[in-house]
Design an enzyme around this catalytic site. Structure first.
Site, mmCIF file in Angstrom:
data_model
loop_
_atom_site.group_PDB
_atom_site.id
_atom_site.type_symbol
_atom_site.label_atom_id
_atom_site.label_comp_id
_atom_site.label_asym_id
_atom_site.label_seq_id
_atom_site.Cartn_x
_atom_site.Cartn_y
_atom_site.Cartn_z
ATOM 1 N N GLN A 274 26.997 -50.810 57.601
ATOM 2 C CA GLN A 274 27.227 -52.127 57.011
ATOM 3 C C GLN A 274 27.857 -53.087 58.014
ATOM 4 O OE1 GLN A 274 26.381 -53.467 54.082
ATOM 5 N NE2 GLN A 274 25.422 -51.607 53.286
ATOM 6 N N ASP B 152 36.060 -45.376 53.396
ATOM 7 C CA ASP B 152 37.029 -45.455 52.293
ATOM 8 C C ASP B 152 38.315 -44.699 52.598
ATOM 9 O OD1 ASP B 152 35.366 -47.003 50.683
ATOM 10 O OD2 ASP B 152 34.486 -45.262 49.679
ATOM 11 N N HIS C 229 32.848 -52.507 49.004
ATOM 12 C CA HIS C 229 32.958 -51.474 47.966
ATOM 13 C C HIS C 229 34.398 -51.496 47.489
ATOM 14 C CE1 HIS C 229 32.594 -47.854 45.672
ATOM 15 N NE2 HIS C 229 33.194 -47.066 46.542
ATOM 16 N N GLY D 216 22.881 -50.564 55.415
ATOM 17 C CA GLY D 216 23.050 -51.650 56.356
ATOM 18 C C GLY D 216 21.818 -51.975 57.183
ATOM 19 N N ASP E 142 29.056 -47.247 41.004
ATOM 20 C CA ASP E 142 28.612 -46.777 42.313
ATOM 21 C C ASP E 142 28.937 -45.294 42.499
ATOM 22 O OD1 ASP E 142 27.588 -47.715 45.087
ATOM 23 O OD2 ASP E 142 29.410 -46.626 45.582
ATOM 24 N N GLU F 57 6.296 -29.802 47.621
ATOM 25 C CA GLU F 57 6.309 -30.144 46.203
ATOM 26 C C GLU F 57 7.653 -30.696 45.734
ATOM 27 O OE1 GLU F 57 3.849 -30.398 44.183
ATOM 28 O OE2 GLU F 57 2.418 -29.675 45.677
ATOM 29 N N SER G 196 -1.424 -38.798 37.840
ATOM 30 C CA SER G 196 -2.503 -38.311 36.976
ATOM 31 C C SER G 196 -2.008 -38.143 35.539
ATOM 32 C CB SER G 196 -3.009 -36.963 37.492
ATOM 33 O OG SER G 196 -2.017 -35.965 37.309
#
Length: 330
Positions: A27, A82, A107, A133, A190, A226, A251
């Site tokens: 960021q 943080d 944040h 970012g 968040d 898968e 499908s």
């Protein structure tokens, strides 16, 4: 819900201001470069030994220490991890803030959980792009932007909301739309989204599906395709047009199988556990647990990281991705 666009934001509320961006990671680099390219006066604040200093200077940005950048600035955007913000705030940010300055975040963790409590003479705002970012930067250079959230936690000067909107505009966010919220709502949604769906829930679902196929005797490579590789194709359809677009595009077999078997997997018991996770976010138990984990040297986190690295889906995935010439190699 208030949504804002270019016409609603005025860069004049940032022009002539000294703007410090603390941090130059995902960021940090996007905010610094986008604001610089929007004609604003930007410096970057970093640790003296930061490995990002040369990158920022090469991009044409002045780099100061955190304390120097804050002392110079009128507006300070904190884009540090943080878990590091409180210590740096106490030692280098708070002593250098002046009444009328603005403290910004992308944040709300440290504000919401009261790790950081700014003086009442300081504006406290949030501008949170809803994107990593590198996409914030890429879309800006393409003449577009990503949606952003803004919030005003503390308005000491009467200009806090105007500054938040101007910042979002300088990022390119007002081209996509800027939603007004609160730091409480941004933080709690968040964290819940990361834990229950985006990072925690999806990773465990992928591993469980992969393990089920491998334990039943199917080749690891097929299980990887898968349960991991093709997930991006589905997520892209969600992103483009929601659940209906995904069901329209697959499908009839896949649509019927998904609609009839999905609820057997994500049962009311799973939703009940999601509610418990949300409660832990809302009442601060997760925040305390995370802070204690960081202060304790990341023992559990490092153990979990090692377990993930050693999972066979990572081994077979690395082998298969090396065969995919279209992937960008770093």
């Amino acid at each position: 819900m208030n949504v804002y666009y270019d016409k609603d934001a005025d860069l004049g509320y940032l022009q002539g201001k000294n703007i410090a961006i603390l941090g130059y990671g995902s960021q940090g680099h996007a905010h610094a470069l986008n604001l610089k390219d929007s004609g604003l006066n930007v410096r970057v604040g970093l640790r003296t030994e930061s490995s990002s200093s040369d990158k920022a200077r090469e991009a044409g940005l002045q780099v100061d220490t955190v304390a120097e950048a804050v002392k110079w600035a009128d507006i300070v955007m904190v884009l540090l991890p943080d878990q590091n913000q409180k210590a740096i705030y106490d030692a280098e940010i708070a002593p250098n803030l002046l009444p009328g300055n603005t403290l910004a975040f992308a944040h709300g963790f440290n504000i919401h959980y009261k790790q950081i409590i700014p003086d009442e003479t300081i504006n406290v705002i949030m501008i949170a792009p809803k994107s990593p970012g590198h996409l914030v930067r890429r879309t800006f250079t393409q003449g577009n932007g990503v949606p952003c959230l803004i919030a005003v936690h503390q308005d000491a000067t009467g200009e806090a909301k105007h500054q938040a909107l101007a910042w979002a505009k300088a990022l390119g966010g007002t081209k996509a739309g800027v939603i007004e919220t609160s730091i409480k709502n941004e933080t709690e949604t968040d964290l819940f989204g990361e834990q229950a769906v985006l990072c925690g829930g999806s990773a465990e679902l992928i591993k469980a599906g992969y393990e089920t196929l491998v334990e039943a005797g199917y080749p690891e490579e097929l299980a990887y395709f898968e349960c991991m590789h093709e997930l991006k194709l589905i997520v892209d359809l969600y992103y483009e047009g929601g659940l209906s677009r995904m069901n329209y595009s697959v499908s009839d077999t896949a649509e019927y199988g998904g609609m009839t078997r999905g609820p057997r997997l994500i049962t009311p018991a799973v939703k009940a556990e999601m509610k418990k996770i949300l409660e832990e976010v809302q009442d601060g138990r997760f925040a305390k647990e995370f802070i204690d984990e960081c202060n304790g040297g990341y023992k559990q986190l490092n153990k979990l990281r090692e377990e993930n690295r050693n999972h066979s889906i990572e081994t077979v995935g690395a082998k298969l991705r090396n065969m995919m010439s279209w992937l960008i190699k770093k």
